[in-house]
Design a protein around this motif. Structure first.
Motif, PDB file in Angstrom:
ATOM      1  N   VAL A   6      -9.815 -17.569  13.071  1.00  0.00           N
ATOM      2  CA  VAL A   6      -8.487 -17.261  12.526  1.00  0.00           C
ATOM      3  C   VAL A   6      -8.622 -16.323  11.338  1.00  0.00           C
ATOM      4  O   VAL A   6      -7.987 -15.267  11.272  1.00  0.00           O
ATOM      5  CB  VAL A   6      -7.768 -18.544  12.064  1.00  0.00           C
ATOM      6  N   PHE A   7      -9.485 -16.699  10.419  1.00  0.00           N
ATOM      7  CA  PHE A   7      -9.562 -15.941   9.175  1.00  0.00           C
ATOM      8  C   PHE A   7     -10.373 -14.677   9.352  1.00  0.00           C
ATOM      9  O   PHE A   7     -10.190 -13.699   8.633  1.00  0.00           O
ATOM     10  CB  PHE A   7     -10.079 -16.850   8.063  1.00  0.00           C
ATOM     11  N   TRP A   8     -11.237 -14.693  10.329  1.00  0.00           N
ATOM     12  CA  TRP A   8     -11.917 -13.469  10.734  1.00  0.00           C
ATOM     13  C   TRP A   8     -10.865 -12.469  11.243  1.00  0.00           C
ATOM     14  O   TRP A   8     -10.838 -11.308  10.839  1.00  0.00           O
ATOM     15  CB  TRP A   8     -12.908 -13.835  11.837  1.00  0.00           C
ATOM     16  N   GLY A   9      -9.981 -12.976  12.098  1.00  0.00           N
ATOM     17  CA  GLY A   9      -8.929 -12.125  12.661  1.00  0.00           C
ATOM     18  C   GLY A   9      -7.975 -11.621  11.602  1.00  0.00           C
ATOM     19  O   GLY A   9      -7.582 -10.446  11.604  1.00  0.00           O
ATOM     20  N   ILE A  10      -7.607 -12.522  10.684  1.00  0.00           N
ATOM     21  CA  ILE A  10      -6.677 -12.105   9.623  1.00  0.00           C
ATOM     22  C   ILE A  10      -7.312 -10.992   8.803  1.00  0.00           C
ATOM     23  O   ILE A  10      -6.678  -9.978   8.496  1.00  0.00           O
ATOM     24  CB  ILE A  10      -6.291 -13.311   8.731  1.00  0.00           C
ATOM     25  N   GLY A  11      -8.596 -11.159   8.465  1.00  0.00           N
ATOM     26  CA  GLY A  11      -9.298 -10.118   7.712  1.00  0.00           C
ATOM     27  C   GLY A  11      -9.333  -8.811   8.471  1.00  0.00           C
ATOM     28  O   GLY A  11      -9.051  -7.745   7.920  1.00  0.00           O
ATOM     29  N   ALA A  12      -9.651  -8.902   9.763  1.00  0.00           N
ATOM     30  CA  ALA A  12      -9.760  -7.694  10.577  1.00  0.00           C
ATOM     31  C   ALA A  12      -8.423  -6.975  10.664  1.00  0.00           C
ATOM     32  O   ALA A  12      -8.340  -5.757  10.453  1.00  0.00           O
ATOM     33  CB  ALA A  12     -10.257  -8.062  11.971  1.00  0.00           C
ATOM     34  N   TYR A  13      -7.362  -7.723  10.952  1.00  0.00           N
ATOM     35  CA  TYR A  13      -6.044  -7.094  11.087  1.00  0.00           C
ATOM     36  C   TYR A  13      -5.547  -6.546   9.760  1.00  0.00           C
ATOM     37  O   TYR A  13      -4.945  -5.476   9.718  1.00  0.00           O
ATOM     38  CB  TYR A  13      -5.045  -8.088  11.700  1.00  0.00           C
ATOM     39  N   THR A  14      -5.787  -7.293   8.680  1.00  0.00           N
ATOM     40  CA  THR A  14      -5.355  -6.803   7.369  1.00  0.00           C
ATOM     41  C   THR A  14      -6.003  -5.456   7.078  1.00  0.00           C
ATOM     42  O   THR A  14      -5.331  -4.493   6.694  1.00  0.00           O
ATOM     43  CB  THR A  14      -5.765  -7.795   6.259  1.00  0.00           C
ATOM     44  N   SER A  15      -7.306  -5.428   7.279  1.00  0.00           N
ATOM     45  CA  SER A  15      -8.029  -4.202   6.984  1.00  0.00           C
ATOM     46  C   SER A  15      -7.565  -3.064   7.890  1.00  0.00           C
ATOM     47  O   SER A  15      -7.344  -1.936   7.436  1.00  0.00           O
ATOM     48  CB  SER A  15      -9.525  -4.452   7.164  1.00  0.00           C
ATOM     49  N   ALA A  16      -7.384  -3.380   9.178  1.00  0.00           N
ATOM     50  CA  ALA A  16      -6.957  -2.350  10.122  1.00  0.00           C
ATOM     51  C   ALA A  16      -5.587  -1.814   9.763  1.00  0.00           C
ATOM     52  O   ALA A  16      -5.348  -0.599   9.775  1.00  0.00           O
ATOM     53  CB  ALA A  16      -6.947  -2.922  11.540  1.00  0.00           C
ATOM     54  N   LEU A  17      -4.675  -2.719   9.402  1.00  0.00           N
ATOM     55  CA  LEU A  17      -3.313  -2.287   9.051  1.00  0.00           C
ATOM     56  C   LEU A  17      -3.330  -1.456   7.775  1.00  0.00           C
ATOM     57  O   LEU A  17      -2.643  -0.439   7.671  1.00  0.00           O
ATOM     58  CB  LEU A  17      -2.403  -3.508   8.880  1.00  0.00           C
ATOM     59  N   LEU A  18      -4.109  -1.909   6.802  1.00  0.00           N
ATOM     60  CA  LEU A  18      -4.152  -1.175   5.527  1.00  0.00           C
ATOM     61  C   LEU A  18      -4.662   0.243   5.740  1.00  0.00           C
ATOM     62  O   LEU A  18      -4.155   1.181   5.122  1.00  0.00           O
ATOM     63  CB  LEU A  18      -5.049  -1.904   4.524  1.00  0.00           C
ATOM     64  N   THR A  19      -5.640   0.411   6.610  1.00  0.00           N
ATOM     65  CA  THR A  19      -6.202   1.756   6.786  1.00  0.00           C
ATOM     66  C   THR A  19      -5.354   2.612   7.721  1.00  0.00           C
ATOM     67  O   THR A  19      -5.115   3.775   7.440  1.00  0.00           O
ATOM     68  CB  THR A  19      -7.641   1.688   7.321  1.00  0.00           C
ATOM     69  N   THR A  20      -4.882   2.015   8.828  1.00  0.00           N
ATOM     70  CA  THR A  20      -4.138   2.854   9.776  1.00  0.00           C
ATOM     71  C   THR A  20      -2.698   3.094   9.335  1.00  0.00           C
ATOM     72  O   THR A  20      -2.171   4.186   9.478  1.00  0.00           O
ATOM     73  CB  THR A  20      -4.112   2.232  11.187  1.00  0.00           C
ATOM     74  N   ARG A  21      -2.044   2.081   8.805  1.00  0.00           N
ATOM     75  CA  ARG A  21      -0.616   2.229   8.479  1.00  0.00           C
ATOM     76  C   ARG A  21      -0.407   2.753   7.061  1.00  0.00           C
ATOM     77  O   ARG A  21       0.542   3.453   6.788  1.00  0.00           O
ATOM     78  CB  ARG A  21       0.109   0.889   8.628  1.00  0.00           C
ATOM     79  N   LEU A  22      -1.281   2.338   6.142  1.00  0.00           N
ATOM     80  CA  LEU A  22      -1.064   2.726   4.746  1.00  0.00           C
ATOM     81  C   LEU A  22      -2.071   3.757   4.256  1.00  0.00           C
ATOM     82  O   LEU A  22      -1.968   4.249   3.129  1.00  0.00           O
ATOM     83  CB  LEU A  22      -1.121   1.489   3.837  1.00  0.00           C
ATOM     84  N   GLY A  23      -3.048   4.042   5.070  1.00  0.00           N
ATOM     85  CA  GLY A  23      -3.987   5.099   4.718  1.00  0.00           C
ATOM     86  C   GLY A  23      -4.975   4.747   3.620  1.00  0.00           C
ATOM     87  O   GLY A  23      -5.500   5.623   2.945  1.00  0.00           O
ATOM     88  N   PHE A  24      -5.228   3.435   3.440  1.00  0.00           N
ATOM     89  CA  PHE A  24      -6.245   3.042   2.472  1.00  0.00           C
ATOM     90  C   PHE A  24      -7.616   3.457   2.964  1.00  0.00           C
ATOM     91  O   PHE A  24      -7.834   3.617   4.165  1.00  0.00           O
ATOM     92  CB  PHE A  24      -6.236   1.514   2.298  1.00  0.00           C
ATOM     93  N   SER A  25      -8.551   3.613   2.036  1.00  0.00           N
ATOM     94  CA  SER A  25      -9.928   3.848   2.466  1.00  0.00           C
ATOM     95  C   SER A  25     -10.572   2.499   2.738  1.00  0.00           C
ATOM     96  O   SER A  25     -10.132   1.466   2.221  1.00  0.00           O
ATOM     97  CB  SER A  25     -10.707   4.603   1.395  1.00  0.00           C
ATOM     98  N   PHE A  26     -11.629   2.523   3.544  1.00  0.00           N
ATOM     99  CA  PHE A  26     -12.294   1.282   3.915  1.00  0.00           C
ATOM    100  C   PHE A  26     -12.771   0.521   2.689  1.00  0.00           C
ATOM    101  O   PHE A  26     -12.695  -0.701   2.613  1.00  0.00           O
ATOM    102  CB  PHE A  26     -13.484   1.585   4.831  1.00  0.00           C
TER     103      PHE A  26
END
Lengths: 261, 331
Positions: free
Chosen positions: B58-78
């Motif tokens: 669950v928390f692996w997934g939450i981390g993965a999705y959070t990071s993916a959303l932050l980079t793809t939707r908001l343009g954050f750097s990794f």
């Protein structure tokens, strides 16, 4: 002022009144014996005092402060130590580690310092290690320090339980049958140790079925039966108290009737 | 001192591996081992305080999705998204944990299991525009390292990813090791064995359990973030509850009582063994199952426990005892 004051304490389990309207005091520096037949509510009383059960009614004051609705760890933080009726130890750890775990409240350095291993935190740990050995020495099981707790005979497990409780540096120590599983000599030693603990400034309440030990040990004895206090006094008074004898052996007529049939 | 030299040698060996292994597929396996190692360590930290988590994924997934959303939707750097993913995961874990950690025991197990199903459903069916539905998120950018006066370095090769996961693994190991070897770890041990005794010596059981839960999930979140940027696409099914179960199996393979080394060794065996079992073709899962059974029956301390015992010369007595017990049970 008494160290521990219990006022009108009641604890029900469903319809069963394990403790009903119990009031008593524990004075500083005494050994109070708590006896009574099985199911009299002695262990329940301990559990209520130490916060494992919340009372249905009544108040408990420790050093004048109301602790009746405290959680177990909060009660322990007020320096009320206890042992358990069944040996409750870290069975997979060694004797030394068990005692060392008991120091949880005695650290003065904070979390972060412990985590980052500041020299002060290391020094403190070193001091506590020595203190743990002192406690084991005091209770006479220092030679077992590297033994796993689960490999100990029952009597030594009881002693270890007392060691852990002592490590929390209690002001009030509640001992729940510390002498079960001990032979007469060990019991004798335990009686001496409990007295020594008292002399070091710890007030003690003890539940025990070994009457000889209780009579020898206690300054005062309180007798519970079906959750009620039926007698309180010095050992000699208790021994001669008619009600107590009845509670333990049944009423005289009953005995008579049974023996006839 | 010997321990320190061992650590150093092990660390140097791990750093040097890309010099020895040129095959990118083998490096990929090592990277997967790293991810699973971190997750299993998290599982074992929760186990340490008596919380059996069925929802590590669950928390692996939450981390993965959070990071993916932050980079793809908001343009954050990794480099910003990764720690943020950890923090967000930890915050979510904290708010959920206040409710579920309190109960402990079997209800914690059931609730984390439920969470796992909820997560997959939520990611798959709700906010399709945001989470991408069952198709998941694609086009997650690879990490780009900006080095002053040198230019930028994009993570294209497996080697670069290997070093990144190694860094994360080292970080996790250091933090976990310090926790286990401080008084916090001692409190964990006591809670795991007897919550009653812990409470009676003044340990706030709930607080320490929550702490273990949050710390474990923080690192799961970091691992998730790495996973997102390594795979470059995410699907909800990657975080289903089988993953959580597998992670538990890895921990058993490695040795439950060795929360750091056991996790890494366990995931290493679990990832590498199927490669050797591949020759069995269709029979592979059966052999895999047999391997797990053998470890569970004959090496109750896991592989690390076995090695540890054998060094102390107690291995044979342990093995003999097990054999005898098995023989009796078959009779």
């Amino acid at each position: 002022m008494a160290l521990l004051e219990v006022r009108n304490l009641s604890k029900n389990f469903g319809g069963l009144a394990a403790i009903s309207y119990l009031s008593f005091d524990v004075f500083e520096g005494e050994i109070l014996g708590l006896i009574g037949p099985n199911g009299a509510g002695k262990t329940t009383l301990f559990n209520v005092i130490t916060g494992f059960f919340t009372p249905n009614q009544g108040k408990i004051f420790f050093e004048g402060k109301d602790i009746s609705h405290f959680k177990p760890h909060q009660v322990a933080q007020r320096r009320v130590g206890r042992t358990f009726q069944l040996s409750t130890l870290c069975m997979r750890s060694t004797v030394f580690e068990n005692v060392f775990a008991g120091f949880h409240l005695n650290y003065k350095t904070n979390f972060l310092k412990a985590f980052l291993r500041f020299p002060s935190a290391c020094k403190e740990e070193e001091a506590l290690r020595e203190r743990a050995m002192e406690i084991l020495d005091f209770m006479g099981i220092a030679y077992l320090r590297d033994e796993l707790a689960r490999n100990l005979p029952h009597g030594h497990q009881r002693t270890l339980g007392v060691c852990i409780a002592l490590a929390t540096h209690p002001k009030l120590l509640l001992l729940d049958e510390p002498m079960t599983g001990m032979n007469p000599e060990e019991t004798e030693i335990m009686v001496g140790l409990v007295k020594k603990i008292r002399d070091s400034g710890v007030t003690i309440v003890i539940v025990e079925h070994d009457m000889r030990a209780v009579m020898k040990l206690c300054d005062r004895i309180m007798v519970l039966s079906f959750g009620q206090k039926i007698a309180e006094g010095i050992p000699r008074e208790i021994r001669e108290n008619q009600e107590v004898i009845e509670a333990y052996l049944g009423k005289e007529e009953m005995v008579f009737r049974v023996s006839r049939s | 001192m010997r321990k320190k030299i061992g650590f150093l040698a092990g660390g140097l060996f791990l750093v040097g591996i890309p010099m020895l292994i040129k095959n990118p597929y083998h490096l990929h396996l090592l990277i997967v081992i790293g991810i699973y190692g971190i997750l299993t360590m998290g599982f074992l930290m929760q186990l340490r305080v008596g919380l059996i988590s069925m929802g590590v994924a669950v928390f692996w997934g939450i981390g993965a999705y959070t990071s993916a959303l932050l980079t793809t939707r908001l343009g954050f750097s990794f480099w910003l998204a990764c720690p943020l993913a950890g923090v967000v995961t930890a915050l979510i874990a904290f708010s959920i944990g206040i409710i579920i950690v309190r109960s402990g025991g079997i209800s914690f197990l059931i609730m984390t299991l439920a969470l796992n199903f909820i997560l997959v459903q939520v990611l798959g069916t709700t906010y399709v525009g945001l989470f991408g539905g069952w198709g998941g998120i694609t086009g997650i950018p690879r990490p780009v390292l900006l080095i002053p006066f040198f230019g930028s370095l994009e993570f294209l090769s497996k080697t670069s990813y290997y070093y990144l996961i190694l860094l994360l693994l080292f970080l996790t190991v250091i933090v976990f090791y310090t926790i286990y070897h401080s008084r916090i770890g001692r409190a964990f041990d006591t809670i795991g064995e007897t919550p009653t005794l812990s409470a009676s010596i003044g340990i706030d059981v709930f607080r320490y359990r929550l702490m273990a839960f949050v710390v474990a999930t923080f690192f799961s979140g970091l691992a998730g973030s790495f996973y997102a940027h390594y795979q470059c696409f995410l699907v909800p099914e990657a975080f289903d509850f089988w993953k959580s179960i597998y992670l538990q199996i890895y921990s058993i393979l490695g040795g439950v009582s060795y929360p750091i080394l056991g996790s890494i060794v366990g995931s290493a065996i679990a990832v590498i063994a199927p490669e050797f079992l591949r020759i069995a073709g269709m029979m592979e899962p059966i052999f895999y199952g047999i391997l797990i059974l053998v470890v569970a029956i004959f090496l109750p301390g896991g592989i690390v426990g076995f090695l540890h015992f054998s060094r102390q010369g107690r291995m044979y007595s342990q093995l003999g005892k097990r054999m005898k017990a098995l023989f009796i049970s078959f009779k």
